[in-house]
Design an enzyme around this catalytic site. Structure first.
Site, PDB file in Angstrom:
ATOM      1  N   GLU A 189       0.805  -1.217   0.000  1.00 15.42           N
ATOM      2  CA  GLU A 189       0.000   0.000   0.000  1.00 15.42           C
ATOM      3  C   GLU A 189       0.844   1.276   0.000  1.00 15.42           C
ATOM      4  O   GLU A 189       0.325   2.363  -0.250  1.00 15.42           O
ATOM      5  CB  GLU A 189      -0.947  -0.001   1.211  1.00 15.42           C
ATOM      6  CG  GLU A 189      -2.070  -1.025   1.076  1.00 15.42           C
ATOM      7  CD  GLU A 189      -2.902  -1.164   2.339  1.00 15.42           C
ATOM      8  OE1 GLU A 189      -2.470  -0.659   3.393  1.00 15.42           O
ATOM      9  OE2 GLU A 189      -3.975  -1.783   2.264  1.00 15.42           O
ATOM     10  N   GLU A 222       7.160 -22.063   7.613  1.00 13.23           N
ATOM     11  CA  GLU A 222       7.637 -21.178   8.679  1.00 13.23           C
ATOM     12  C   GLU A 222       8.656 -21.843   9.601  1.00 13.23           C
ATOM     13  O   GLU A 222       9.306 -21.182  10.411  1.00 13.23           O
ATOM     14  CB  GLU A 222       6.467 -20.663   9.515  1.00 13.23           C
ATOM     15  CG  GLU A 222       5.781 -21.713  10.369  1.00 13.23           C
ATOM     16  CD  GLU A 222       4.703 -21.087  11.255  1.00 13.23           C
ATOM     17  OE1 GLU A 222       4.855 -21.181  12.484  1.00 13.23           O
ATOM     18  OE2 GLU A 222       3.734 -20.516  10.713  1.00 13.23           O
TER      19      GLU A 222
END
Length: 271
Positions: free
Chosen positions: A80, A111
């Site tokens: 953004e 992960e």
């Protein structure tokens, strides 16, 4: 002994027996605790922002690293920045365990790799000019911790956002942000309060940084990208407010310069 607050039992029980209204009330009650927690850790956030601003002013980059929800939130915040503040895409970079495919669908055990995070950073030629911020509600994600350990060893500034005090991530990061929001409404569902806390903190980091870098004028996003009609209209209103010219002329100037900042400057300079 380290215990995860994010995994502790919910303050609510028998959820399946509650009405929709009761469930919504309970979730909302818990959500209201998040900004109160953040208000108490503003000095930690300030310390991180100061580091980010310093690095970006010198031409460095901000890297977010996370897995699952935490990784996705970092990617959202990074993605953004260019349309909102008109900065290059490579200024703020979000990395997620398992690669881009993990944005939509979880990649099993990605992960848990302690070395992949550093390998991912090396693809971007990370160096001492950059800052790396690990995001992990649990504070125990190997992908993130391994990367930050390597960053420390290579003289790269490290920071983190976690929701468990005294976690391994808290201890490895040079500039930790620890938002202990307490048990989740659904036990262990850290996409809820923990995720909300992470999102709020990420908003604060990049928004404050971009203002410090001169990417906001007054209170307006004068460097935003004109990527749709709504933003063109918003830019037009900004120019009208700043200069007093008509909407028609403001829009014409905006489309000519493709920048609110440049359009305003041209009018102020009498060009």
């Amino acid at each position: 002994m380290f215990q995860k607050t994010t995994e502790s039992d919910s303050l609510y029980n028998d959820l399946e027996q509650k009405s929709i209204a009761e469930l919504l009330q309970g979730i909302n009650t818990e959500d209201q605790k998040v900004p109160q927690v953040i208000a108490g850790i503003l000095p930690q956030i300030e310390a991180v922002v100061a580091q980010v601003v310093a690095k970006l002013k010198e031409g460095g980059r901000l890297f977010y690293m996370g897995a699952g929800t935490s990784g996705r939130l970092g990617i959202v915040d990074a993605s953004e920045c260019p349309p909102t503040f008109g900065v290059p895409h490579e200024m703020v970079i979000g990395l997620i365990a398992g690669g881009d495919s993990a944005i939509r669908k979880a990649v099993e055990f990605a992960e848990d790799d302690t070395e992949q995070g550093w390998r991912d950073l090396q693809e971007y030629n990370v160096d001492k000019n950059d800052i790396v911020l690990g995001i992990a509600a649990s504070g125990t994600t190997p992908y993130v911790i391994g990367a930050l350990e390597q960053c420390n060893a290579h003289g790269i500034v490290t920071a983190c956002i976690t929701c468990n005090a005294g976690s391994p991530l808290d201890e490895v990061a040079q500039f930790p942000i620890v938002a202990v929001v307490g048990p989740e409404f659904v036990t262990g569902s850290s996409r809820m309060k923990a995720g909300t806390a992470q999102k709020l903190i990420l908003n604060m980091i990049t928004t404050t940084t971009m203002i410090q870098l001169g990417r906001v004028k007054g209170n307006k996003m004068v460097d935003m990208q004109l990527s749709n009609h709504k933003l063109v209209e918003r830019g037009t209103r900004m120019i009208v407010q700043a200069t007093g010219i008509s909407s028609e002329e403001a829009k014409e100037r905006l489309l000519q310069h493709q920048s609110v900042r440049e359009a305003i400057k041209s009018i102020e300079d009498g060009q």
